[in-house]
Design an enzyme around this catalytic site. Structure first.
Site, PDB file in Angstrom:
ATOM      1  N   TYR A  96       0.808  -1.220   0.000  1.00 11.42           N
ATOM      2  CA  TYR A  96       0.000   0.000   0.000  1.00 11.42           C
ATOM      3  C   TYR A  96       0.844   1.275   0.000  1.00 11.42           C
ATOM      4  O   TYR A  96       0.330   2.376   0.162  1.00 11.42           O
ATOM      5  CB  TYR A  96      -0.982   0.023   1.173  1.00 11.42           C
ATOM      6  CG  TYR A  96      -0.372  -0.219   2.546  1.00 11.42           C
ATOM      7  CD1 TYR A  96       0.323   0.775   3.215  1.00 11.42           C
ATOM      8  CD2 TYR A  96      -0.529  -1.449   3.180  1.00 11.42           C
ATOM      9  CE1 TYR A  96       0.861   0.563   4.472  1.00 11.42           C
ATOM     10  CE2 TYR A  96      -0.006  -1.678   4.444  1.00 11.42           C
ATOM     11  CZ  TYR A  96       0.693  -0.660   5.083  1.00 11.42           C
ATOM     12  OH  TYR A  96       1.221  -0.880   6.329  1.00 11.42           O
ATOM     13  N   LYS A 108       5.906   4.331   4.674  1.00 13.75           N
ATOM     14  CA  LYS A 108       6.363   3.445   3.607  1.00 13.75           C
ATOM     15  C   LYS A 108       6.335   4.139   2.247  1.00 13.75           C
ATOM     16  O   LYS A 108       7.178   3.884   1.385  1.00 13.75           O
ATOM     17  CB  LYS A 108       5.508   2.176   3.569  1.00 13.75           C
ATOM     18  CG  LYS A 108       5.663   1.269   4.789  1.00 13.75           C
ATOM     19  CD  LYS A 108       7.048   0.648   4.860  1.00 13.75           C
ATOM     20  CE  LYS A 108       7.105  -0.438   5.942  1.00 13.75           C
ATOM     21  NZ  LYS A 108       8.436  -1.096   6.012  1.00 13.75           N
TER      22      LYS A 108
END
Length: 283
Positions: free
Chosen positions: A148, A164
């Site tokens: 994601y 991330k």
């Protein structure tokens, strides 16, 4: 698939290498001839992991270190180079995550994940990259992101999604900028790979786990050996022309959208928020 000496003469640091996916990657690297350095915050865990890794016959050392501390990371990198004579590879694996409705997040909770994942990855990458550039040596950096991190994002794990995504941007930015120095920078985006720590924090009930499994086209979770094989390939001389790439390994799970978006269909939002609070109290 690999020769026993595929990673011979490599010295690779795996952050968060004392357990979970980090340890699994370290096992594969050592199996293929690499000397291994692992770091983390829990010395007892690192000691146990080091003993496991030594069975492969390569040199293994551990370094207690908080990757959020830029100066401490610098001292660790210097120590690795002194102990092994060099450092050729880095795997930014240290991470943190928890489930929470975004409106219930505290600034501290958000910051904690960003500091570990994004700042920690930068700290290690910055010190290692400067070492390689100064020494005029080639090297490999592998960042562990998530499915994601790109495109969909994910509900209920906002700090991780933001962190991330930042690491993914860093991967691509540095792959271009540092390519001239012979430094390759890639990423792996793992889907669901059961680990003792993260699994209990992210899948509190069997109902959650069953619902999650239904959204994976492959019909199963990933095996650590599969991730280790991919990481070894990207860190090896078999992939010299691959840089700036993110390889997804998730049995097709990414195709269904944000990794934790499914949670909304498990129970009402009110019940979800109560479940998240109970998880927070546990751990």
């Amino acid at each position: 698939m690999f020769k026993e000496d595929t990673l011979k003469n490599e010295v690779i640091l795996i952050t968060g290498g004392g357990s979970g996916l980090g340890l699994s990657m370290a096992q594969k690297f050592a199996e293929l001839g690499a000397d291994i350095a692992i770091c983390g915050r829990t010395e007892k865990k690192l000691e146990k992991a080091t003993e496991e890794l030594k069975k492969h016959g390569t040199e293994v050392r551990y370094y207690p270190c908080d990757v959020r501390d830029y100066e401490a990371v610098g001292e660790m990198i210097k120590g690795i180079i002194k102990d092994f004579g060099k450092m050729t590879g880095l795997v930014n694996n240290a991470a943190g995550n928890f489930l929470s409705a975004s409106e219930d997040l505290s600034p501290g909770g958000f910051k904690a994940i960003v500091d570990i994942v994004l700042h920690g990855s930068f700290n290690c990458t910055h010190h290692f990259g400067n070492y390689l550039i100064k020494q005029k040596e080639k090297g490999n950096i592998l960042n562990i992101v998530t499915t994601y991190a790109e495109d969909a994002g994910s509900a209920f794990v906002l700090p991780s999604a933001c962190s991330k995504a930042g690491v993914l941007a860093m991967t691509r930015s540095l792959a271009y900028e540092w390519g001239t120095y012979g430094i390759r920078v890639n990423a792996i985006a793992p889907g669901p790979f059961p680990t003792e720590g993260a699994w209990t924090r992210l899948f509190p009930t069997k109902k959650f786990e069953k619902k999650y499994l239904e959204k994976i086209p492959a019909g199963r979770y990933g095996e650590h050996e599969e991730l280790g094989n991919l990481a070894a390939f990207l860190m090896s001389d078999m992939a010299p022309y691959i840089t700036g790439e993110t390889v997804t390994i998730d049995g097709g799970e990414k195709l269904s959208g944000g990794q934790f978006n499914f949670i909304d269909s498990v129970m009402s939002r009110g019940k979800l928020k109560m479940a998240f609070k109970m998880l927070k109290m546990k751990g």
